[in-house]
Enzyme design. Structure first.
Site, PDB file in Angstrom:
ATOM      1  N   SER A 116      82.032 -34.192  24.833  1.00  0.00           N
ATOM      2  CA  SER A 116      82.689 -35.473  24.610  1.00  0.00           C
ATOM      3  C   SER A 116      84.153 -35.282  24.246  1.00  0.00           C
ATOM      4  CB  SER A 116      81.990 -36.235  23.492  1.00  0.00           C
ATOM      5  OG  SER A 116      82.361 -35.661  22.247  1.00  0.00           O
ATOM      6  N   LYS A 117      84.911 -36.313  24.527  1.00  0.00           N
ATOM      7  CA  LYS A 117      86.354 -36.327  24.301  1.00  0.00           C
ATOM      8  C   LYS A 117      86.676 -36.048  22.828  1.00  0.00           C
ATOM      9  CE  LYS A 117      90.545 -37.348  25.702  1.00  0.00           C
ATOM     10  NZ  LYS A 117      91.185 -36.246  26.361  1.00  0.00           N
ATOM     11  N   ARG A 118      85.829 -36.554  21.938  1.00  0.00           N
ATOM     12  CA  ARG A 118      86.102 -36.399  20.517  1.00  0.00           C
ATOM     13  C   ARG A 118      86.170 -34.934  20.105  1.00  0.00           C
ATOM     14  NH1 ARG A 118      81.859 -38.068  17.567  1.00  0.00           N
ATOM     15  NH2 ARG A 118      80.767 -38.635  19.449  1.00  0.00           N
TER      16      ARG A 118
ATOM     17  N   GLY B  84      87.215 -32.428  21.939  1.00  0.00           N
ATOM     18  CA  GLY B  84      88.228 -31.624  22.645  1.00  0.00           C
ATOM     19  C   GLY B  84      88.481 -32.198  24.024  1.00  0.00           C
TER      20      GLY B  84
END
Ligand code: GLU
Length: 481
Positions: free
Chosen positions: A256-258, A260
Site C-alpha cells: 500500500s501507498k502508506r 512506501g
C-alpha cells in the site's frame, strides 16, 4: 473471426500511474504471450470514469514501452479486435446485456440510491456483507414497462443462482468452489448506461478471443460471477491465472501507498533502472528452476513459463530491489551512467558542463543504490565540504604532525605532471616515496584523503586526486595546510 494463436491482454484502468502490481500483470502477460507464441493486446478499461485521469492512456503506453513491454495490438497501434478503449465499445456491451435481459438471466433494477444506501447501512450495522436484497428480481414485464414509462431510472443486474455451488478453475490454484448463495446480483450496466468493469471485462475477453487471463488475485472474489456470465452466454471461458498477492515486507499486509512507493513512476524518478524493476517484479510470483538471480528481459522472454508461477504471496522487499539496481548500475559503462546521472546532477544545481563529471561518476559507481544517490555521492567532488581540522589526524597523529606530513607530501605530488596525473601513477609514486622514506602509509594517506575530500569516509586519496584534477587537488591541499 477466429484466431489460430493464443491471445493474451493487459487491461489496465487509466488511473494516472502504473502500480507495481499492474507492472507485474503486464510483465507476466507479456512474458507468457512470448512463451505461448501468443498475441498480446493492450485494452484500456475506462468504465469507471470517476477514477479516470486525462492523458493517462498516453502515459501508460509511454511507460510500458520504456520498460520494454510491447504489444501486438492496442489503442496506440490498432488491430483487428478494436476499438481497444472500453468507452468506445458501448454498443457492444448493450447488445449483450439485452441478450441477457431477454433470456431472463439479467433484470432491470429500479431501486433508488437512497434505498440502496439505507440497505447497505443496515447490513453493515448487522455485520453482514453488503448485498442487494433482490427486490426487483421478480418484477413482471408489465411492472418493468410501467416503471420505465414513469421515467424510472434503472440498472441491469446479473441473476445469480439462488443456491448450489459454483466451481471455477484457476491455473495456479486448481478448482475453487463458491457457494452461490454468497454471490451478489451484481450490476452489469449502470443507470447512466455505462457497463461495470465486471461486465465489460468478460464481454471483451470473449469478443477479443482472449485465451489466457493473467490478473491480480484481488479479482478472485468476482471470479465465480465472471464464470457464471460465461455460462449464461454459453461461452468457453479463457484460462485464468490469478497472480499472488504482493505483501509489504514490514508488517505484512497488502502493498500500500502508506507504507512506501507503489508506483513505477516513483521508482523511475528516484533512479531505479528499468532492468532492475523488471528483474525484481518478475520474481514476485515466478520461481525460476535454477537459482540464477539476475534475469535480463531477453532471457525471461525465453525462460518464463506458467510452470514456474506460484500462488503463495510474494513479499515486496525493497532491499532486493536495491540489490538489483546496484548490480545493474555497476554493469553500466561510465558514459552510459553519466548520461543517466546528468539530469539528477542538473536538478541539484551542479555544473553539468564540468569535464570531470565522468570521472566523478566512475568514482561513485560502486556505491550507488539509485541514480538519485549520485548527488550525495559526488557532492564532495563538486565542492569541498567544511570539515573539522581534527579529522586530518589519523590515530595518534597530532595536528602539527599531520600538517608536517602534508607539507612533505606536497613536493612529491608536484613531481607528478599533469599528463601523468592518474590513479595508477599517483599510487606508484607516492607509495614508493613513503616506503623509501620509512614512513607509515596511514600517516600520509589519511591526511591527504581528508584534505581532498573533507570526509571521514570516502574513496581513496589517489582515485579522488585523479578525479578532482591536479589543480583542484593542490587547491584543497593548500586549504588543509
Ligand atoms: N482493469 C482491471 C485492473 O486494472 C483489469 C483486471 C483484469 O486484468 O481482468 O485491475
Amino acid at each position: 473471426m477466429a484466431s489460430s494463436k493464443p491471445r493474451l491482454r493487459f487491461a489496465p484502468s487509466p488511473t494516472g500511474f502504473l502500480h507495481i502490481g499492474s507492472l507485474r500483470a503486464a510483465l507476466f502477460g507479456y512474458l507468457l504471450s512470448k512463451n505461448l507464441g501468443a498475441d498480446f493486446a493492450l485494452r484500456i478499461e475506462d468504465t469507471d470514469q470517476k477514477r479516470e485521469v486525462a492523458g493517462a492512456t498516453d502515459s501508460l503506453v509511454t511507460i510500458l514501452k520504456k520498460v520494454g513491454i510491447e504489444f501486438s495490438e492496442g489503442p496506440h497501434i490498432g488491430g483487428a479486435y478494436g476499438p481497444y478503449i472500453q468507452s468506445q465499445r458501448q454498443d457492444i456491451y448493450h447488445g449483450y446485456s439485452d441478450q441477457l435481459l431477454q433470456s431472463g438471466q439479467a433484470y432491470r433494477c429500479f431501486c433508488t440510491e437512497d434505498r440502496l444506501t439505507a440497505m447497505r447501512e443496515e447490513q453493515e450495522a448487522r455485520h453482514e456483507a453488503p448485498r442487494y436484497d433482490k427486490r426487483c428480481r421478480d418484477l413482471s414485464q408489465e411492472e418493468v414497462n410501467e416503471k420505465i414509462k414513469a421515467g424510472g431510472k434503472c440498472v441491469i443486474r446479473q441473476k445469480m443462482p439462488l443456491d448450489g455451488l459454483v466451481k471455477v478453475y484457476d491455473e495456479l490454484r486448481g478448482e475453487i468452489v463458491f457457494n452461490a448463495h454468497d454471490l451478489d446480483d451484481q450490476v452489469l450496466i449502470k443507470s447512466n448506461g455505462i457497463p461495470t468493469y465486471q461486465f465489460a471485462n468478460v464481454v471483451d475477453d470473449h469478443v477479443m478471443e482472449i485465451t489466457h487471463v493473467t490478473r491480480g488475485d484481488e479479482w478472485l472474489g468476482s471470479f465465480p460471477k465472471n464464470i457464471l456470465l460465461y455460462q449464461d452466454f454459453g461461452w468457453t471461458p479463457p484460462k485464468f491465472i490469478h497472480m499472488p498477492l504482493i505483501l509489504n515486507k514490514v508488517g505484512g499486509g497488502k502493498l500500500s501507498k502508506r507504507k512506501g512507493d507503489v508506483f513505477v513512476e516513483d521508482y523511475l524518478n528516484k533512479g531505479y533502472l528499468v532492468e532492475a524493476l523488471i528483474n525484481f517484479c518478475v520474481l514476485l510470483g515466478w520461481h525460476p528452476k535454477s537459482d540464477k538471480e539476475v534475469w535480463s528481459m531477453s532471457e525471461l522472454e525465453n525462460e518464463f513459463s506458467i510452470d514456474g508461477m506460484g500462488a503463495s504471496p510474494a513479499i515486496f522487499d525493497t532491499e532486493k530491489l536495491d540489490y538489483y539496481n546496484s548490480y545493474y548500475l555497476r554493469q553500466k559503462s561510465v558514459a552510459e551512467l553519466t548520461a543517466l546521472c546528468l539530469p539528477y546532477l542538473e536538478t541539484a544545481g551542479c555544473d553539468i558542463n564540468d569535464p570531470r563529471i565522468p570521472s566523478f561518476i566512475a568514482l561513485a559507481q560502486d556505491r550507488l543504490k539509485t541514480l538519485g544517490d549520485i548527488v550525495e555521492a559526488t557532492a564532495f567532488l563538486f565542492a569541498l565540504p567544511e570539515y573539522d581540522q581534527e579529522l586530518l589526524c589519523w590515530k595518534t597523529l597530532t595536528k602539527e604532525a599531520a600538517q608536517e606530513n602534508l607539507a612533505r607530501l606536497k613536493p612529491e605530488l608536484e613531481k607528478v605532471g599533469a599528463s601523468d596525473w592518474n590513479k595508477d601513477t599517483l599510487t606508484e609514486k607516492i607509495l614508493g616515496w613513503i616506503k623509501d622514506s620509512g614512513g607509515k602509509n596511514g600517516d600520509y594517506l589519511w591526511p591527504m584523503r581528508v584534505a581532498l575530500t573533507g570526509l571521514k569516509n570516502s574513496p581513496g586519496p589517489f582515485e579522488v586526486a585523479a578525479a578532482l584534477g591536479r589543480e583542484e587537488a593542490f587547491r584543497r591541499l593548500e586549504i588543509a595546510l
